[in-house]
Write a protein that holds these residues in place. Structure first.
Motif, PDB file in Angstrom:
ATOM      1  N   ARG A   1      -2.413  13.291  -1.092  1.00  0.00           N
ATOM      2  CA  ARG A   1      -2.562  11.886  -1.487  1.00  0.00           C
ATOM      3  C   ARG A   1      -1.246  11.128  -1.282  1.00  0.00           C
ATOM      4  NH1 ARG A   1      -2.514  14.690  -6.424  1.00  0.00           N
ATOM      5  NH2 ARG A   1      -0.804  14.125  -7.828  1.00  0.00           N
ATOM      6  N   THR A   2      -1.349   9.830  -1.196  1.00  0.00           N
ATOM      7  CA  THR A   2      -0.186   8.994  -0.966  1.00  0.00           C
ATOM      8  C   THR A   2       0.695   8.946  -2.210  1.00  0.00           C
ATOM      9  OG1 THR A   2      -1.405   7.577   0.566  1.00  0.00           O
ATOM     10  CG2 THR A   2       0.607   6.667  -0.377  1.00  0.00           C
ATOM     11  N   PRO A   3       1.979   9.257  -2.089  1.00  0.00           N
ATOM     12  CA  PRO A   3       2.859   9.131  -3.250  1.00  0.00           C
ATOM     13  C   PRO A   3       2.911   7.684  -3.726  1.00  0.00           C
ATOM     14  CG  PRO A   3       3.919  10.365  -1.473  1.00  0.00           C
ATOM     15  CD  PRO A   3       2.690   9.759  -0.905  1.00  0.00           C
ATOM     16  N   TRP A   4       2.995   7.512  -5.025  1.00  0.00           N
ATOM     17  CA  TRP A   4       2.963   6.145  -5.545  1.00  0.00           C
ATOM     18  C   TRP A   4       4.135   5.320  -5.050  1.00  0.00           C
ATOM     19  CZ3 TRP A   4       6.376   3.326  -8.462  1.00  0.00           C
ATOM     20  CH2 TRP A   4       7.437   4.010  -9.062  1.00  0.00           C
ATOM     21  N   GLU A   5       5.300   5.958  -4.840  1.00  0.00           N
ATOM     22  CA  GLU A   5       6.456   5.193  -4.387  1.00  0.00           C
ATOM     23  C   GLU A   5       6.267   4.656  -2.970  1.00  0.00           C
ATOM     24  OE1 GLU A   5       7.504   9.602  -3.662  1.00  0.00           O
ATOM     25  OE2 GLU A   5       6.504   8.401  -5.199  1.00  0.00           O
ATOM     26  N   ARG A   6       5.502   5.382  -2.161  1.00  0.00           N
ATOM     27  CA  ARG A   6       5.230   4.873  -0.813  1.00  0.00           C
ATOM     28  C   ARG A   6       4.278   3.685  -0.878  1.00  0.00           C
ATOM     29  NH1 ARG A   6       2.727   8.316   4.343  1.00  0.00           N
ATOM     30  NH2 ARG A   6       2.571   6.537   5.773  1.00  0.00           N
ATOM     31  N   ALA A   7       3.263   3.772  -1.735  1.00  0.00           N
ATOM     32  CA  ALA A   7       2.350   2.649  -1.903  1.00  0.00           C
ATOM     33  C   ALA A   7       3.068   1.449  -2.507  1.00  0.00           C
ATOM     34  CB  ALA A   7       1.171   3.068  -2.783  1.00  0.00           C
ATOM     35  N   TYR A   8       4.035   1.701  -3.352  1.00  0.00           N
ATOM     36  CA  TYR A   8       4.758   0.624  -4.029  1.00  0.00           C
ATOM     37  C   TYR A   8       5.729  -0.084  -3.091  1.00  0.00           C
ATOM     38  CZ  TYR A   8       7.305  -1.607  -7.897  1.00  0.00           C
ATOM     39  OH  TYR A   8       7.893  -2.513  -8.751  1.00  0.00           O
ATOM     40  N   LEU A   9       6.493   0.683  -2.325  1.00  0.00           N
ATOM     41  CA  LEU A   9       7.509   0.096  -1.457  1.00  0.00           C
ATOM     42  C   LEU A   9       6.976  -0.324  -0.097  1.00  0.00           C
ATOM     43  CD1 LEU A   9      10.583   2.414  -2.117  1.00  0.00           C
ATOM     44  CD2 LEU A   9      10.175   0.120  -3.020  1.00  0.00           C
ATOM     45  N   ARG A  10       5.939   0.376   0.399  1.00  0.00           N
ATOM     46  CA  ARG A  10       5.370   0.112   1.723  1.00  0.00           C
ATOM     47  C   ARG A  10       6.452   0.010   2.808  1.00  0.00           C
ATOM     48  NH1 ARG A  10       0.346  -1.191   2.506  1.00  0.00           N
ATOM     49  NH2 ARG A  10       0.836  -2.561   4.233  1.00  0.00           N
ATOM     50  N   PRO A  11       7.223   1.074   3.031  1.00  0.00           N
ATOM     51  CA  PRO A  11       8.289   0.995   4.044  1.00  0.00           C
ATOM     52  C   PRO A  11       7.755   0.753   5.447  1.00  0.00           C
ATOM     53  CG  PRO A  11       7.916   3.262   3.371  1.00  0.00           C
ATOM     54  CD  PRO A  11       7.135   2.413   2.421  1.00  0.00           C
ATOM     55  N   GLU A  12       6.505   1.162   5.703  1.00  0.00           N
ATOM     56  CA  GLU A  12       5.950   0.951   7.043  1.00  0.00           C
ATOM     57  C   GLU A  12       5.851  -0.524   7.407  1.00  0.00           C
ATOM     58  OE1 GLU A  12       2.537   1.964   4.165  1.00  0.00           O
ATOM     59  OE2 GLU A  12       4.560   2.674   4.616  1.00  0.00           O
TER      60      GLU A  12
END
Length: 430
Positions: free
Chosen positions: A80-91
């Motif tokens: 699953r997507t880590p929450w920090e990736r969903a929060y920051l959206r570096p992409e």
């Protein structure tokens, strides 16, 4: 050039959404996060916690190393997507830059050399610097914490929604500054900072702070500044409530980072806030996700960790994204950019718990220099020349003469009328 009113309105609306760190329950009970970008992140999992509690946990130190040996490989992953990736959206920032050409030093327990091998998340982008204490090189990581931080900075994205580094094309320079238990000294940190600066790093993430200042460390911070290296350090230890400054974050010019949780508020053992009555004396410049972070661990698999050190790694990765687009920025300009584009907490700034706000990779990278600069100074006041008093004097004299003439005419007319009335009455004239 100032942004248009609609653009400012959109930016303000985005800031309000992110400051509240909206967490909504989506379809089928799935947890959806909105980060600083104001765009819904990927669905984490149906009813799952974003804290990655099902993975082994790494910490800054490994107290039982003498009895139990080094940390064992995780051997576990979570898709699953880590929450920090969903929060920051570096992409969202990657179309502008992905960290290519930027070296980020990670000062900690070392970085597992396997991450830089074929198939590793740092394949072809891991440089091994010195180990300043104990046997072996910087590619040996007994604690696992340095490996974790390096993956947060620059791990390449996989085929699924798993962990990914903020700057997946940046190069990591591993500098080992701890013993096998993860403890360090001011002298070791000072030597590590100098090694990072001499090794070509533009950014240095300090994984383990020390509780007191030291002249050697002070000099090393100045050395890094002279070499145009941005130092990013946790504002508090991961395992303690931070009331007093720790170092090198306590030094001016070092970017001091605190951790926030999925709700966007200060998480765990960070510096105290005015709203919570913490009364901290430690300075905080920026905040980033730091609770239940997930990344690659030593020997393979994924691990989880919490604390300001992980938040500092995410800020370091964001700095690498900015430099990959604008390599001529100085360390001071880079720090100012990150602070100027941070997601504001909606309180007086700098906030004692989160500083200037939560780091926003997309905003930091996409911002044009004039968007992130301080407001321009007010235009100088121009004093007009003194008026020509001659013309004013003439006008006054003319007005006075006209008034006198009018008065004389009025008196003459009144005298004529009075004479006529006496003549009509048979009175003798005067």
């Amino acid at each position: 050039m100032n942004p248009s009113r609609p653009a400012r309105a959109r930016r303000a609306a985005r800031a309000v959404r992110a400051a509240r760190a909206v967490r909504a329950i989506g379809a089928a009970g799935a947890l959806v996060l909105l980060g600083p970008s104001g765009v819904a992140g990927a669905v984490v999992a149906d009813g799952a916690s974003p804290a990655a509690a099902d993975l082994p946990v790494v910490t800054q130190t490994l107290p039982g190393v003498q009895q139990d040996g080094c940390r064992r490989p995780s051997g576990r992953t979570a898709d699953r997507t880590p929450w920090e990736r969903a929060y920051l959206r570096p992409e969202a920032a990657w179309p502008y830059g992905r960290g290519a050409g930027v070296t980020v030093a990670v000062l900690g327990s070392g970085v597992d050399a396997g991450l830089g091998g074929d198939g590793g998340v740092l394949a072809g982008r891991l440089r091994l610097g010195p180990r300043l204490y104990g046997p072996g090189g910087a590619g040996r990581d007994c604690v696992g914490h340095g490996t974790f931080l390096a993956a947060l900075v620059a791990a390449r994205p996989g085929s699924g929604p798993g962990p990914v580094g903020v700057a997946p094309e940046a190069t990591v320079l591993a500098v080992a500054v701890t013993d096998d238990a993860g403890t360090t000294t001011a002298d070791l940190l000072a030597r590590g900072i100098r090694a990072a600066a001499d090794g070509g790093a533009r950014i240095a993430v300090v994984g383990v702070p020390v509780p007191a200042p030291d002249q050697a460390l002070t000099d090393a911070v100045g050395y890094a500044a002279a070499k145009n290296v941005l130092l990013v350090a946790p504002a508090a230890p991961d395992d303690q409530q931070g009331a007093d400054p720790v170092y090198p974050a306590g030094y001016p010019g070092v970017l001091a980072v605190a951790a926030v949780g999925p709700g966007g508020t200060a998480a765990g053992p960070t510096t105290g806030s005015a709203s919570s009555g913490g009364g901290s004396t430690a300075r905080v410049d920026l905040a980033a996700p730091g609770e239940g972070l997930r990344a690659a661990g030593p020997g393979g698999g994924q691990v989880s960790s919490s604390g300001p050190s992980g938040a500092a790694a995410l800020v370091g990765g964001t700095a690498a994204l900015v430099l990959s687009r604008e390599p001529d920025l100085t360390a001071a300009q880079l720090a100012a950019r990150l602070e100027a584009t941070a997601y504001r907490p909606g309180t007086a700034l700098p906030d004692p718990a989160v500083g200037w706000g939560t780091v926003d990779p997309a905003a930091a990278v996409a911002a044009r220099p004039q968007d992130a600069a301080v407001p321009p100074a007010a235009a100088p006041v121009t004093v007009p020349p003194a008026p020509d008093r001659t013309a004013a004097t003439r006008a006054t004299a003319l007005a006075a003469a006209s008034a006198l003439l009018t008065a004389v005419v009025a008196l003459a007319a009144a005298a004529v009328r009075a004479g006529r009335r006496r003549a009509a009455a048979g009175e003798p004239s005067a």
